[in-house]
Design an enzyme around this catalytic site. Structure first.
Site, mmCIF file in Angstrom:
data_model
loop_
_atom_site.group_PDB
_atom_site.id
_atom_site.type_symbol
_atom_site.label_atom_id
_atom_site.label_comp_id
_atom_site.label_asym_id
_atom_site.label_seq_id
_atom_site.Cartn_x
_atom_site.Cartn_y
_atom_site.Cartn_z
ATOM 1 C CB SER A 52 2.456 -0.567 4.669
ATOM 2 O OG SER A 52 2.429 -0.443 3.267
HETATM 3 N N1 SAM Z 1 6.216 -1.153 0.211
HETATM 4 C C1 SAM Z 1 6.331 0.248 0.535
HETATM 5 C C2 SAM Z 1 7.143 0.515 1.765
HETATM 6 O O1 SAM Z 1 7.572 -0.448 2.419
HETATM 7 O O2 SAM Z 1 7.386 1.684 2.050
HETATM 8 C C3 SAM Z 1 4.999 0.930 0.690
HETATM 9 C C4 SAM Z 1 4.350 1.066 -0.587
HETATM 10 S S1 SAM Z 1 3.148 2.327 -0.791
HETATM 11 C C5 SAM Z 1 1.844 1.786 0.242
HETATM 12 C C6 SAM Z 1 2.671 1.844 -2.450
HETATM 13 C C7 SAM Z 1 3.709 2.165 -3.482
HETATM 14 O O3 SAM Z 1 3.285 1.582 -4.702
HETATM 15 C C8 SAM Z 1 3.867 3.658 -3.752
HETATM 16 O O4 SAM Z 1 5.201 4.028 -3.572
HETATM 17 C C9 SAM Z 1 3.426 3.807 -5.206
HETATM 18 O O5 SAM Z 1 4.126 4.805 -5.921
HETATM 19 C C10 SAM Z 1 3.710 2.424 -5.750
HETATM 20 N N2 SAM Z 1 2.977 2.065 -6.967
HETATM 21 C C11 SAM Z 1 1.701 2.320 -7.305
HETATM 22 N N3 SAM Z 1 1.425 1.800 -8.511
HETATM 23 C C12 SAM Z 1 2.561 1.174 -8.938
HETATM 24 C C13 SAM Z 1 2.928 0.439 -10.105
HETATM 25 N N4 SAM Z 1 2.079 0.210 -11.118
HETATM 26 N N5 SAM Z 1 4.178 -0.035 -10.191
HETATM 27 C C14 SAM Z 1 5.079 0.160 -9.213
HETATM 28 N N6 SAM Z 1 4.805 0.858 -8.089
HETATM 29 C C15 SAM Z 1 3.555 1.349 -7.947
#
Ligand code: SAM
Length: 204
Positions: A52
């Site tokens: 992000s």
């Molecule tokens: N917090 C992260 C970082 O600091 O790099 C950025 C996160 S990215 C914007 C969103 C993440 O949420 C992705 O890696 C995606 O695979 C994960 N995601 C989406 N749906 C999810 C779920 N149901 N459970 C766990 N992770 C999920």
């Protein structure tokens, strides 16, 4: 990054500013992106996912109003950057990622960086992580259609959740406060996150 993108906007919590100064964002992206690592935007981390924008990481963390003693559940480990920022401030971080490859890479990096207060899980974060609940704070880092009921159940009372909610590609960043069985919702700003995919999120 901290002076112009965070202090220059509305990030004022000293704990958040210190954590953002401490965690080196370049360590969480591919070496080919190091020259852009402190830019004011999300960056790709592989598997179609992103780390992000630094401002959103700081804003979401600030909105959790952390004292330092909390147990925090993060949904969407991704690169592990947000988990590291949280781990600089709070007692324990629990982080769930649905893509095993991302979770494993983040776990290796965060161990290498010396963090001992972060637990990792691979799975559907829309269902939370019941084993260690309740959580004082929950931070969802992917865009949800609505508040997953499992997460609300696993949130402590009182407790706070930060969550982008709305469409699959454009959302409202909301802070949810649970207190005395009442649930209050506060709109913070518009935002764009990758979709939260799961049983209580979007379909794949
Ligand atoms: N917090 C992260 C970082 O600091 O790099 C950025 C996160 S990215 C914007 C969103 C993440 O949420 C992705 O890696 C995606 O695979 C994960 N995601 C989406 N749906 C999810 C779920 N149901 N459970 C766990 N992770 C999920």
């Amino acid at each position: 990054m901290v002076v112009s993108q965070l202090e220059g906007r509305d990030i004022t919590d000293p704990k958040v500013l210190q954590a953002m100064r401490t965690v080196s964002r370049h360590r969480f992206v591919d070496r080919s992106l190091w020259s852009q690592a402190y830019d004011d935007r999300p960056l790709p981390i592989g598997q179609g996912q992103t780390i992000s924008q630094p401002y959103m990481v700081a804003l979401m963390t600030q909105c959790l109003e952390l004292s330092g003693d909390e147990r925090v559940l993060e949904i969407g480990t991704g690169s592990g950057y947000q988990a590291a920022v949280l781990a600089e401030i709070v007692r324990d971080v629990f982080t769930i990622e649905r893509i095993a490859k991302l979770s494993q890479r983040a776990a290796i990096l965060l161990e290498e960086l010396g963090y001992q207060n972060i637990r990792f899980e691979v799975g559907d974060g829309t269902l939370g992580w019941n084993k260690f609940s309740p959580y004082d704070r929950i931070l969802v880092t992917a865009g949800a259609p609505d508040i997953p009921t499992s997460l609300l159940e696993q949130l402590n009372d009182p407790g706070k959740m930060a969550i982008p909610m709305g469409g699959a590609y454009y959302q409202d960043f909301m802070v949810i406060e649970k207190e005395g069985k009442k649930v209050k919702k506060r709109h913070v700003c518009g935002c764009t996150f990758v979709p939260l995919v799961g049983e209580q999120g979007w379909e794949e």
